[in-house]
Design a protein around this motif. Structure first.
Motif, PDB file in Angstrom:
ATOM      1  N   ALA A 841       0.845  -1.223   0.000  1.00  0.00           N
ATOM      2  CA  ALA A 841       0.000   0.000   0.000  1.00  0.00           C
ATOM      3  C   ALA A 841       0.868   1.255   0.000  1.00  0.00           C
ATOM      4  N   ASP A 842       1.928   1.218   0.824  1.00  0.00           N
ATOM      5  CA  ASP A 842       2.794   2.405   0.882  1.00  0.00           C
ATOM      6  C   ASP A 842       3.475   2.669  -0.458  1.00  0.00           C
ATOM      7  N   ALA A 843       3.872   1.608  -1.163  1.00  0.00           N
ATOM      8  CA  ALA A 843       4.524   1.791  -2.464  1.00  0.00           C
ATOM      9  C   ALA A 843       3.564   2.420  -3.469  1.00  0.00           C
ATOM     10  N   TYR A 844       2.318   1.976  -3.465  1.00  0.00           N
ATOM     11  CA  TYR A 844       1.353   2.531  -4.413  1.00  0.00           C
ATOM     12  C   TYR A 844       1.017   3.983  -4.062  1.00  0.00           C
ATOM     13  N   VAL A 845       0.842   4.250  -2.757  1.00  0.00           N
ATOM     14  CA  VAL A 845       0.536   5.633  -2.349  1.00  0.00           C
ATOM     15  C   VAL A 845       1.674   6.562  -2.733  1.00  0.00           C
ATOM     16  N   THR A 846       2.921   6.100  -2.542  1.00  0.00           N
ATOM     17  CA  THR A 846       4.074   6.934  -2.917  1.00  0.00           C
ATOM     18  C   THR A 846       4.096   7.185  -4.420  1.00  0.00           C
ATOM     19  N   PHE A 847       3.773   6.147  -5.196  1.00  0.00           N
ATOM     20  CA  PHE A 847       3.720   6.309  -6.651  1.00  0.00           C
ATOM     21  C   PHE A 847       2.679   7.355  -7.054  1.00  0.00           C
ATOM     22  N   VAL A 848       1.514   7.284  -6.433  1.00  0.00           N
ATOM     23  CA  VAL A 848       0.444   8.223  -6.778  1.00  0.00           C
ATOM     24  C   VAL A 848       0.846   9.645  -6.441  1.00  0.00           C
ATOM     25  N   ARG A 849       1.368   9.819  -5.247  1.00  0.00           N
ATOM     26  CA  ARG A 849       1.709  11.177  -4.807  1.00  0.00           C
ATOM     27  C   ARG A 849       2.821  11.772  -5.657  1.00  0.00           C
ATOM     28  N   GLN A 850       3.860  11.015  -5.925  1.00  0.00           N
ATOM     29  CA  GLN A 850       4.956  11.555  -6.709  1.00  0.00           C
ATOM     30  C   GLN A 850       4.530  11.830  -8.151  1.00  0.00           C
ATOM     31  N   SER A 851       3.698  10.969  -8.697  1.00  0.00           N
ATOM     32  CA  SER A 851       3.208  11.224 -10.054  1.00  0.00           C
ATOM     33  C   SER A 851       2.358  12.489 -10.105  1.00  0.00           C
ATOM     34  N   GLN A 852       1.543  12.678  -9.084  1.00  0.00           N
ATOM     35  CA  GLN A 852       0.731  13.904  -9.027  1.00  0.00           C
ATOM     36  C   GLN A 852       1.620  15.150  -8.944  1.00  0.00           C
ATOM     37  N   ASP A 853       2.642  15.069  -8.114  1.00  0.00           N
ATOM     38  CA  ASP A 853       3.528  16.234  -7.964  1.00  0.00           C
ATOM     39  C   ASP A 853       4.281  16.522  -9.253  1.00  0.00           C
ATOM     40  N   ILE A 854       4.737  15.482  -9.917  1.00  0.00           N
ATOM     41  CA  ILE A 854       5.467  15.702 -11.176  1.00  0.00           C
ATOM     42  C   ILE A 854       4.568  16.340 -12.220  1.00  0.00           C
ATOM     43  N   LEU A 855       3.374  15.819 -12.363  1.00  0.00           N
ATOM     44  CA  LEU A 855       2.459  16.372 -13.351  1.00  0.00           C
ATOM     45  C   LEU A 855       2.079  17.808 -13.014  1.00  0.00           C
ATOM     46  N   ARG A 856       1.826  18.051 -11.723  1.00  0.00           N
ATOM     47  CA  ARG A 856       1.455  19.396 -11.307  1.00  0.00           C
ATOM     48  C   ARG A 856       2.594  20.383 -11.561  1.00  0.00           C
ATOM     49  N   ASP A 857       3.817  19.927 -11.401  1.00  0.00           N
ATOM     50  CA  ASP A 857       4.961  20.834 -11.514  1.00  0.00           C
ATOM     51  C   ASP A 857       5.410  21.029 -12.956  1.00  0.00           C
ATOM     52  N   LYS A 858       5.333  20.017 -13.790  1.00  0.00           N
ATOM     53  CA  LYS A 858       5.940  20.074 -15.117  1.00  0.00           C
ATOM     54  C   LYS A 858       4.970  20.462 -16.224  1.00  0.00           C
ATOM     55  N   VAL A 859       3.684  20.138 -16.059  1.00  0.00           N
ATOM     56  CA  VAL A 859       2.715  20.456 -17.105  1.00  0.00           C
ATOM     57  C   VAL A 859       2.191  21.869 -16.874  1.00  0.00           C
ATOM     58  N   ASN A 860       2.188  22.676 -17.951  1.00  0.00           N
ATOM     59  CA  ASN A 860       1.881  24.102 -17.805  1.00  0.00           C
ATOM     60  C   ASN A 860       0.384  24.412 -17.861  1.00  0.00           C
ATOM     61  N   GLU A 861      -0.433  23.470 -18.322  1.00  0.00           N
ATOM     62  CA  GLU A 861      -1.860  23.748 -18.477  1.00  0.00           C
ATOM     63  C   GLU A 861      -2.633  23.145 -17.310  1.00  0.00           C
ATOM     64  N   GLU A 862      -3.258  23.961 -16.505  1.00  0.00           N
ATOM     65  CA  GLU A 862      -3.998  23.506 -15.331  1.00  0.00           C
ATOM     66  C   GLU A 862      -5.229  22.710 -15.734  1.00  0.00           C
ATOM     67  N   MET A 863      -5.837  23.078 -16.813  1.00  0.00           N
ATOM     68  CA  MET A 863      -7.062  22.390 -17.228  1.00  0.00           C
ATOM     69  C   MET A 863      -6.771  20.930 -17.573  1.00  0.00           C
ATOM     70  N   TYR A 864      -5.641  20.685 -18.253  1.00  0.00           N
ATOM     71  CA  TYR A 864      -5.280  19.318 -18.591  1.00  0.00           C
ATOM     72  C   TYR A 864      -5.005  18.501 -17.326  1.00  0.00           C
ATOM     73  N   ILE A 865      -4.376  19.092 -16.345  1.00  0.00           N
ATOM     74  CA  ILE A 865      -4.080  18.390 -15.085  1.00  0.00           C
ATOM     75  C   ILE A 865      -5.374  18.014 -14.385  1.00  0.00           C
ATOM     76  N   GLU A 866      -6.319  18.931 -14.309  1.00  0.00           N
ATOM     77  CA  GLU A 866      -7.587  18.644 -13.630  1.00  0.00           C
ATOM     78  C   GLU A 866      -8.339  17.508 -14.342  1.00  0.00           C
ATOM     79  N   ARG A 867      -8.356  17.556 -15.658  1.00  0.00           N
ATOM     80  CA  ARG A 867      -9.030  16.486 -16.395  1.00  0.00           C
ATOM     81  C   ARG A 867      -8.340  15.134 -16.180  1.00  0.00           C
ATOM     82  N   LEU A 868      -7.029  15.158 -16.163  1.00  0.00           N
ATOM     83  CA  LEU A 868      -6.274  13.925 -15.940  1.00  0.00           C
ATOM     84  C   LEU A 868      -6.553  13.352 -14.556  1.00  0.00           C
ATOM     85  N   PHE A 869      -6.549  14.208 -13.533  1.00  0.00           N
ATOM     86  CA  PHE A 869      -6.779  13.729 -12.162  1.00  0.00           C
ATOM     87  C   PHE A 869      -8.208  13.225 -11.991  1.00  0.00           C
ATOM     88  N   ASP A 870      -9.164  13.904 -12.605  1.00  0.00           N
ATOM     89  CA  ASP A 870     -10.550  13.442 -12.508  1.00  0.00           C
ATOM     90  C   ASP A 870     -10.693  12.034 -13.098  1.00  0.00           C
TER      91      ASP A 870
END
Length: 964
Positions: A841-870
């Motif tokens: 469980a901890d490995a999967y949670v870490t994967f999710v959190r780090q992937s979210q942070d990378i996408l939030r930090d590197k992708v410039n379009e907020e709308m695409y991030i929101e659609r992806l997370f939804d």
């Protein structure tokens, strides 16, 4: 002579007597009619010598020894002065009267004596005089010329130490003049007299200058009409040839000698009727004009008022004809004007109109005569004047530089119209005047361009006017070698095409400057002939077109250095209403239109090539990272055509292997090097074409439409290549919880973001039907982004399915589950067996959190991030719900329950923190999962003695903190 210096002076005087200023002024009378405020007093200056040293020398000049102190008489010296208001004001040496016992018998003192001059005193001094009623004895007296009232003056004689005049003479009615020496009167050298009916007063002074001052003062006092002329001293040798001059020669003899000396006695005694006054007047007027034109101030041919008075007097006295006078004047003015002198055309107009009125018999006073000779001479002068005026109009830039003198060019045109008239009444047809002025301006265009070409050092002696029938010059392409003999160092050297183009651009700048000066300084004068000025400008530009075409023909193919020349000329022609889309402007478009089309073709091919090669070798590193590691990046070299260096500061089109310019434009992580290079090239190309400001609307619209379509096609190709690369990149990545979103994936998303942004600017047009290009590319980008998000979510779901597949091993009734339960129960009787932990469980949670942070930090379009997370959250919940639904009849293993509770709760919390809406978070799928896990938790707490070790579906902040 012993002269006291400053040093001796200080030693021997009781006070510093360097300069003695004496003002001798008597108090005025109470009455305003007081005649004199000056008395002839003597000034006595006494000097008392004082011993500097009691024993020693008397002074430093003689160094004579002294035996004791001096007595009072020995120390006393004096000087007696007789000052007048005319006395010199500078310091002078005066001889002193010293005592007999003084050692310095030739002692002098330097004094400055100044006497204030009363306001009513006009002149004063010593004169010898004799008269009938006053001053009856020939005697030297002190006289003062006193102003009694505004128009009343009097000559007053004074005695010494007397404030009242002894005798006086009121000057009303007297006439003063110079006179010859009077026999029998001894004393005085220069004589003058004051004469009145029944009275004569003779005066004499000791020098000539004093006599002149007295006569001038008395002349102003008497107010007489005759102005006395001072004769010079006439020196004559005696009859024996001796050297003794006769200074007192008679004044009549002086005038006779002067007339004889200058040769005027013959004219004075001649009969005026025996002279040809017409010829003499012509000579007089010519010499007067020469003298006037030599004046330091520009007179433009106008006589001064004094000269006009003399000439008028001569004409009136000797009967010189007015028509002859003005014909001679016109002839003289034309000679000066033809030699380069500036003559006012208004002056020429006045004289010409006067002569024309005589010749044509239309005098305003109705009286006018003309001789045959004058009429013939008038026709000759009229033709000369016409030629002069046409020449001045042809050289208007040089005859009237910067429109100076003001209004002269306009007056010249008016005079030309007057000269072209057949008579003084009938006006000349405007078409005839227009033909003459057109011919002058056509010549002016050739003259101006020839001088301008010489100034700009453009080679080529013979130039052909562009499609103009007036001038048929031999067309000759400019030689490739320098033949200018004025520059022998460069003779024979090859003139490169680049140098020719540079000279042509410089010449174009000068051409524009000349046309602007013509508009600014000369257009007002040609206001009635504005269409002729437009023709002149077109003719002038057509001459330049020959040199321009010759220079462009020498340029190598597929070179774009000539575009600055087009933009320079086009910007000027667009601002000139009369030259816009004119003859030269259309020629300019015809010359450069093929170059523009060829340039666009090459750029389109080059950009398409760069897209193909760039995406084949694209590393998908963000631009910022790419430019910071340029030495380690091997990109293909693509030879692209260069954007011409325009004055609009348009950057040069870089080769694809040198992307250092991108770091200066983009500070944040954006798309890949290939995409950013593409967008910049498209924008630079459109900016370049737009800044050309193509004047023809149809061709400009065609270029814009083509560039928009090309941009749409290029961006579409970029989007499709990115989509393919995105899918290929995802397939190569790991499917376990060790997966982290690569930087290249984020870069591909950013490429889509930039493509959408650039498409709005590069692919849209104001015309309705062309907007389809924009809408089409927008739809493509949106569809591609949806597919990329779907692929990305599918990747995340695959990883979650891997985690759930590991949990499936603990399903009830499986071999692995039975074996694991039996082993644990058996081993627990003897030792403490560790239970399965939460590592999965901890490995999967870490994967999710780090992937979210990378996408939030590197992708410039907020709308695409929101659609992806939804979609990510929804898909994850669906997968978990499906997994639980498949095990509806089975009881979950305690380990499965713990892992699922941890995954569901952490996913809910993390996606909520990332901004996923509550409506999405609290979906029916989530409620189903929550209810199932809650039931399983209650069952496990009853069946298992140890429970879930604090793991529960209930929301608890303490539980979250402990787990974190």
């Amino acid at each position: 002579m012993a002269l006291l210096t400053d040093k001796v002076f200080c030693q021997k005087t009781s006070q510093a007597i360097g300069e003695c200023v004496t003002n001798n002024r008597n108090s005025r009378k109470e009455k305003e009619s007081e005649w004199l405020t000056l008395s002839l007093n003597n000034i006595v200056q006494e000097v008392y010598l004082q011993d500097a040293v009691q024993t020693g020398y008397d002074d430093e000049l003689h160094k004579s020894p002294r035996k004791g102190p001096m007595s009072r008489k020995e120390r006393e010296s004096e000087v007696v002065l007789h000052p007048t208001p005319n006395s010199p004001k500078s310091a002078e040496l005066h001889k002193m009267v010293v005592s007999k016992n003084s050692t310095d018998q030739d002692l002098k003192i330097k004094l400055a004596v100044r006497m204030d001059k009363p306001q009513n005193m006009k002149h004063c001094g010593y004169l010898w005089t004799i008269g009938k009623n006053v001053w009856k004895r020939w005697k030297k007296r002190f006289f003062v010329l006193v102003q009694v009232s505004q128009y009343t003056f009097a000559m007053c004689s004074y005695r010494e130490k007397k404030a009242e005049p002894q005798e006086l003479l009121q000057l009303d009615g007297y006439t003063v003049d110079y006179t010859d020496p009077q026999p029998g009167l001894e004393g005085g050298r220069s004589f003058f007299n004051a004469v009145k009916e029944g009275d004569t007063v003779i005066f004499a002074s000791d020098d000539e200058q004093d006599r002149i001052l007295w006569v001038q003062a008395m002349y102003r006092a008497t107010g007489q009409s005759h102005k006395p002329i001072p004769p010079t001293q006439v020196q004559k040798l005696n009859a024996k040839g001796g050297n003794v001059p006769q200074l007192d020669a008679p004044i009549s003899q002086f005038y006779a000698d002067r007339a004889q000396k200058h040769g005027m006695d013959e004219f004075i005694s001649a009969n005026p009727c025996m002279f040809d006054h017409a010829t003499l007047f012509e000579t007089l007027q010519r010499l007067t004009l020469d003298h006037r034109l030599n004046d330091s101030y520009s007179c433009l041919g106008w006589f001064s008022p004094g000269q006009v008075f003399v000439l008028d007097e001569y004409c009136a006295r000797y009967g010189t004809r007015g028509c002859h006078r003005h014909l001679c004047y016109l002839n003289d003015l034309l000679e000066r004007a033809e030699n380069g002198a500036m003559i006012d055309p208004t002056l020429l107009h006045y004289s010409f109109a006067f002569c024309a009125s005589h010749v044509h018999g239309n005098r305003p006073d109705g009286i006018g005569t003309v001789t045959v000779e004058e009429k013939e001479r008038f026709e000759e002068i009229k033709e000369r004047l016409r030629i002069l005026l046409e020449n001045q109009i042809t050289h208007f830039r040089y005859c009237f530089p910067f429109g100076r003198p003001e209004g002269a060019l306009k007056a010249t045109l008016s005079l030309l119209e007057r000269v072209l008239m057949k008579d003084i009444v009938t006006p000349v047809p405007q078409e005839e005047v227009k033909v003459v002025i057109r011919k002058c301006l056509e010549k002016a265009a050739l003259v101006n361009y020839t001088r301008l070409s010489e100034y700009a050092q453009i080679e080529g002696k013979n130039r052909e006017m562009y499609e103009h029938p007036v001038f048929c010059l031999a067309s000759q392409v400019m030689d490739l070698t320098i033949h200018n003999q004025k520059d022998p160092e460069n003779v024979g050297q090859i003139v490169t095409p680049a140098k020719k183009l540079e000279d042509t651009i410089r010449l174009a700048e000068l051409v524009i400057e000349v046309l602007q000066q013509n508009e600014e300084h000369h257009a007002e004068a040609f206001a009635w002939w504005s269409d002729l000025m437009v023709e002149h400008a077109e003719t002038f530009l057509s001459l330049f077109a020959v040199d321009m075409d010759a220079a462009l023909e020498t340029q190598a193919p597929d070179t774009w250095d000539s575009f600055p020349l087009f933009q320079l000329l086009n910007d000027f022609l667009r601002s000139e209403y009369n030259l816009l889309n004119g003859k030269f402007h259309k020629h300019l478009q015809d010359v450069f239109a093929p170059l523009v089309v060829r340039y666009v073709d090459l750029m389109e091919s080059s950009i398409a090539q760069s897209i193909h090669r760039g995406f084949d070798r694209e590393s998908w590193e963000p631009v910022k990272s790419l430019t910071s590691n340029l030495p380690n990046v091997n990109l293909p070299n693509v030879n692209l055509p260069k954007v011409p260096n325009l004055p609009v500061n348009l950057p040069q089109m870089p080769s694809f292997s040198a992307s250092s310019w991108i770091a200066n434009i983009y500070d944040a992580d954006n798309g890949s090097g290939t995409s950013e290079d593409l967008f910049w090239k498209l924008d630079a190309l459109q900016t370049f074409i737009r800044d050309l400001h193509w004047p023809e609307e149809e061709f400009a619209k065609h270029l814009e439409q083509r560039l928009k379509l090309m941009s749409s096609d290029m961006i579409e190709s970029c989007v499709k290549r990115t989509r393919v690369a995105f899918e290929a990149k995802l397939q190569k990545t790991s499917r376990s919880t060790d997966f982290r979103v690569p930087q290249s994936i984020c870069t591909m998303f950013n490429v889509m973001v930039d493509a959408k942004t650039q498409s709005t600017k590069l692919c849209s047009m104001e015309v309705g039907q062309e907007r389809q290009y924009h809408s089409k590319i927008d739809e493509l980008i949106e569809e591609t982004v949806k597919e990329m998000i779907t692929l990305m979510v599918a990747k995340f779901v695959t990883i979650l399915e891997g985690v759930l597949s590991k949990l499936s091993r603990y399903d009830e009734g499986t071999l692995f589950s039975s074996f694991l339960s039996f082993t644990v129960k058996a081993a627990s009787k003897y030792v403490d067996v560790p239970k399965p932990g939460m590592d999965l469980a901890d490995a999967y949670v870490t994967f999710v959190r780090q992937s979210q942070d990378i996408l939030r930090d590197k992708v410039n379009e907020e709308m695409y991030i929101e659609r992806l997370f939804d979609q990510w959250y929804t898909s994850s919940m669906n997968v978990i719900c499906t997994w639980l639904t498949d095990r509806m009849d089975l009881q979950l293993h305690i380990y499965q329950l713990k892992i699922l509770i941890r995954l569901v709760k952490k996913a809910y919390r993390d996606f909520r923190l990332q901004g996923v809406l509550d409506s999405t978070l609290n979906s029916k799928t989530y409620e189903t999962i929550r209810n199932r896990l809650t039931v399983e938790e209650a069952t496990a707490s009853v069946s298992e003695g140890g429970g879930l070790q604090g793991i529960t579906m209930k929301d608890s902040d303490e539980e979250d903190e402990d787990e974190d």
